[in-house]
Design a protein around this motif. Structure first.
Motif, PDB file in Angstrom:
ATOM      1  N   PRO A  62       8.228   0.923  16.535  1.00 39.86           N
ATOM      2  CA  PRO A  62       9.175   1.734  15.756  1.00 39.86           C
ATOM      3  C   PRO A  62       9.387   3.094  16.417  1.00 39.86           C
ATOM      4  CG  PRO A  62       7.578   0.693  14.309  1.00 39.86           C
ATOM      5  CD  PRO A  62       7.104   0.433  15.708  1.00 39.86           C
ATOM      6  N   ARG A 105      14.721  -0.152  15.684  1.00 43.31           N
ATOM      7  CA  ARG A 105      13.771  -0.276  14.580  1.00 43.31           C
ATOM      8  C   ARG A 105      13.137   1.087  14.358  1.00 43.31           C
ATOM      9  NH1 ARG A 105      11.586  -4.290  11.668  1.00 43.31           N
ATOM     10  NH2 ARG A 105       9.648  -3.821  10.544  1.00 43.31           N
ATOM     11  N   LEU A 106      13.328   1.630  13.168  1.00 39.14           N
ATOM     12  CA  LEU A 106      12.834   2.964  12.871  1.00 39.14           C
ATOM     13  C   LEU A 106      11.395   2.946  12.371  1.00 39.14           C
ATOM     14  CD1 LEU A 106      15.957   4.525  11.090  1.00 39.14           C
ATOM     15  CD2 LEU A 106      15.164   4.946  13.420  1.00 39.14           C
ATOM     16  N   PHE A 107      11.088   1.999  11.478  1.00 33.00           N
ATOM     17  CA  PHE A 107       9.778   1.981  10.829  1.00 33.00           C
ATOM     18  C   PHE A 107       9.103   0.618  10.995  1.00 33.00           C
ATOM     19  CE2 PHE A 107      12.398   4.962   8.334  1.00 33.00           C
ATOM     20  CZ  PHE A 107      11.653   6.117   8.505  1.00 33.00           C
ATOM     21  N   GLU A 126      11.991   0.066   6.516  1.00 33.79           N
ATOM     22  CA  GLU A 126      13.038  -0.285   7.483  1.00 33.79           C
ATOM     23  C   GLU A 126      14.280  -0.806   6.768  1.00 33.79           C
ATOM     24  OE1 GLU A 126      14.770  -1.054  11.329  1.00 33.79           O
ATOM     25  OE2 GLU A 126      13.236   0.294  10.544  1.00 33.79           O
ATOM     26  N   THR A 130      16.715   1.720   5.236  1.00 33.55           N
ATOM     27  CA  THR A 130      17.584   2.505   6.127  1.00 33.55           C
ATOM     28  C   THR A 130      18.841   1.739   6.531  1.00 33.55           C
ATOM     29  OG1 THR A 130      16.537   1.736   8.189  1.00 33.55           O
ATOM     30  CG2 THR A 130      15.533   3.628   7.072  1.00 33.55           C
ATOM     31  N   LYS A 131      18.954   0.488   6.081  1.00 38.84           N
ATOM     32  CA  LYS A 131      20.090  -0.338   6.487  1.00 38.84           C
ATOM     33  C   LYS A 131      20.986  -0.654   5.300  1.00 38.84           C
ATOM     34  CE  LYS A 131      17.594  -2.587  10.280  1.00 38.84           C
ATOM     35  NZ  LYS A 131      17.231  -3.886  10.899  1.00 38.84           N
TER      36      LYS A 131
END
Length: 378
Positions: A141, A166-168, A174, A177-178
Motif C-alpha cells: 500500500p 492500492r492505498l491501504f 481501501e 476510498t473507491k
C-alpha cells in the motif's frame, strides 16, 4: 514490457493490421506501441489516433500544432510492445514470432522468478512500473510510503502511470476510498429534486421575505427561485476552483510526512494514476462534509428558504462537476464541442501544467486569477 525482457520484432505489415478500436498500434520511429486501452482517454479523441494507426507519430509528437509534454512521452512508453523490423521481408505471423521468441528464451539462462499475480488482477490490464527503480514499492500500500519521499514527492506524484493504486492494506479502508461514478447521481440527485420542490412550493406561498433593515423587508416571489438556483451553481464553480487550487494543489513541505500523506490521499493519487476509474469522483461520505459546511454557511447568512434555494443550486453544480470530471477522463466528446475543449484543457493540467488550469466544469475562474492554460489546438 519489462526493461529486462528482450524486445519483440514486428514487420510493417503486422503493425499495419492493428488499426481498429479493438487493436490499435502506432509507431514512434522504430518503436511499436499498443495504444488500444488509451483510445478513449486521448484528449484529441479516439478518431485522431485511429486515423494514424500503424503509422509513425514522430511529427505529431513534436508538433505543430501540439508539442507533447515529457509526461505524455513517458505515458506513451507504458504501451511499448516491441521494435519494427524494417529489414525483414518474411511474412511470419505474430504468433510465429512469439513462439520463436519463447523458444529462444527457454534455451537461454533460466530467468529470475517473478511473483505470480492473480490472472484476474487489474494490474495485468495496465502497463508495468519498473518495480526495482521506482521510489516506492508498488507491491505494498502506498499511503504510508509517500511521506518518506520528502523533496522527491512533488516530481514523483506528477509523473503519471497507467495502473491502479492500492492505498491501504485493510480491505475496508481501501474500499472506502473507491466510488463508482453512478453513486454520485444516485445519492445526491434525489436530494436535489426534493429541495427544488420544497423551495419552490415554499416561495409560492408568498410568506418569504428578505429583511434589509429592522423596519424594511421585501417579498421573494416564486419566480426568483431559478435565479437563486443559478446563483448557487455559480457559487459552486468558485468553490470548485478554490478547493482544487488551494487544497488539492497545495505543495506540502518536504519535511512534513503527514501533510505529504494527506495531500496524496486527497488528490496526489489522482495525479499519479489519472485514469483509475474507481477514484475519479468523491465518495459520498467525504463529499457530505463539504456539502454540510456549504449548507450551514448559507443558512446562517440568508433566510432559511433563500439559503436552501442557493444551496440546492450549488449541490446540483457539484453533481455536474463530478460527472463532467469522470467524462473528461473516460469520455470521447465530439471534436469542436465545449466538452472536447474541456477535456483537452484538463488533460494538459494533468500532463504538463499542474500549477494552472484548475477549472473543471468551466475555465472562467482561471482567467481573473491568472492560472489559465494557454490555448493550444489538438
Amino acid at each position: 514490457m519489462s526493461p529486462s525482457t528482450s524486445p519483440r520484432f514486428f514487420t510493417e505489415r503486422e503493425v499495419a493490421r492493428h488499426c481498429t478500436k479493438d487493436s490499435c498500434w502506432v509507431l514512434l520511429g522504430t518503436r511499436v506501441y499498443d495504444v488500444t486501452t488509451f483510445l478513449r482517454m486521448h484528449p484529441g479523441g479516439e478518431a485522431l489516433i485511429r486515423s494514424r494507426a500503424g503509422k509513425d507519430l514522430t511529427r505529431e509528437m513534436e508538433g505543430p500544432p501540439h508539442r507533447h509534454s515529457p509526461n505524455a512521452r513517458r505515458w506513451l512508453e507504458q504501451y511499448y510492445i516491441g521494435e519494427l523490423d524494417r529489414e525483414s521481408g518474411a511474412e511470419e505471423t505474430l504468433r510465429e514470432r512469439s513462439k520463436a521468441t519463447e523458444q529462444g528464451e527457454n534455451s537461454a539462462e533460466k530467468p529470475k522468478k517473478v511473483e505470480e499475480e492473480d490472472e484476474n488482477s487489474p494490474y495485468k490490464l495496465c502497463s508495468s512500473v519498473d518495480l526495482d527503480k521506482d521510489l516506492v514499492d508498488w507491491r505494498k500500500p502506498l499511503a504510508w510510503q509517500v511521506g518518506y519521499l520528502r523533496e522527491k514527492y512533488d516530481a514523483w506524484v506528477h509523473q503519471p502511470v497507467d495502473r491502479p493504486i492500492r492505498l491501504f492494506g485493510n480491505p475496508f479502508m481501501e474500499a472506502a476510498t473507491k466510488t463508482s461514478w453512478y453513486w454520485v447521481p444516485v445519492v445526491w440527485l434525489p436530494i436535489v429534486f426534493y429541495l427544488c420542490w420544497h423551495c419552490y412550493t415554499t416561495l409560492a406561498q408568498g410568506n418569504t421575505r428578505l429583511e434589509l433593515t429592522s423596519d424594511f423587508s421585501i417579498p421573494i416571489p416564486k419566480h426568483v427561485f431559478p435565479v437563486l438556483f443559478m446563483l448557487g451553481w455559480f457559487l459552486w464553480t468558485f468553490i470548485e476552483y478554490c478547493i482544487h487550487r488551494f487544497v488539492f494543489h497545495m505543495k506540502p513541505p518536504a519535511h512534513n510526512y503527514y501533510l505529504i500523506t494527506l495531500h496524496f490521499l486527497l488528490h496526489g493519487q489522482h495525479h499519479k494514476s489519472p485514469f483509475d476509474g474507481s477514484r475519479l469522483v468523491f465518495p459520498p461520505g467525504l463529499a457530505s462534509i463539504v456539502v454540510g459546511l456549504f449548507y450551514m454557511s448559507l443558512c446562517k447568512m440568508l433566510p432559511e428558504t433563500l439559503g436552501v434555494s442557493v444551496f440546492v443550486g450549488g449541490l446540483c453544480g457539484y453533481v455536474v462537476y463530478d460527472m463532467i470530471h469522470y467524462y473528461l477522463h473516460y469520455g470521447s466528446p465530439k471534436r469542436g464541442s465545449y466538452l472536447y475543449s474541456l477535456k483537452a484543457y484538463h488533460v494538459k493540467h494533468h500532463f504538463e501544467h499542474q500549477r494552472s488550469g484548475f477549472g473543471i466544469t468551466t475555465t472562467f475562474w482561471d482567467h481573473p486569477f491568472n492560472t489559465a492554460i494557454p490555448d493550444e489546438k489538438f
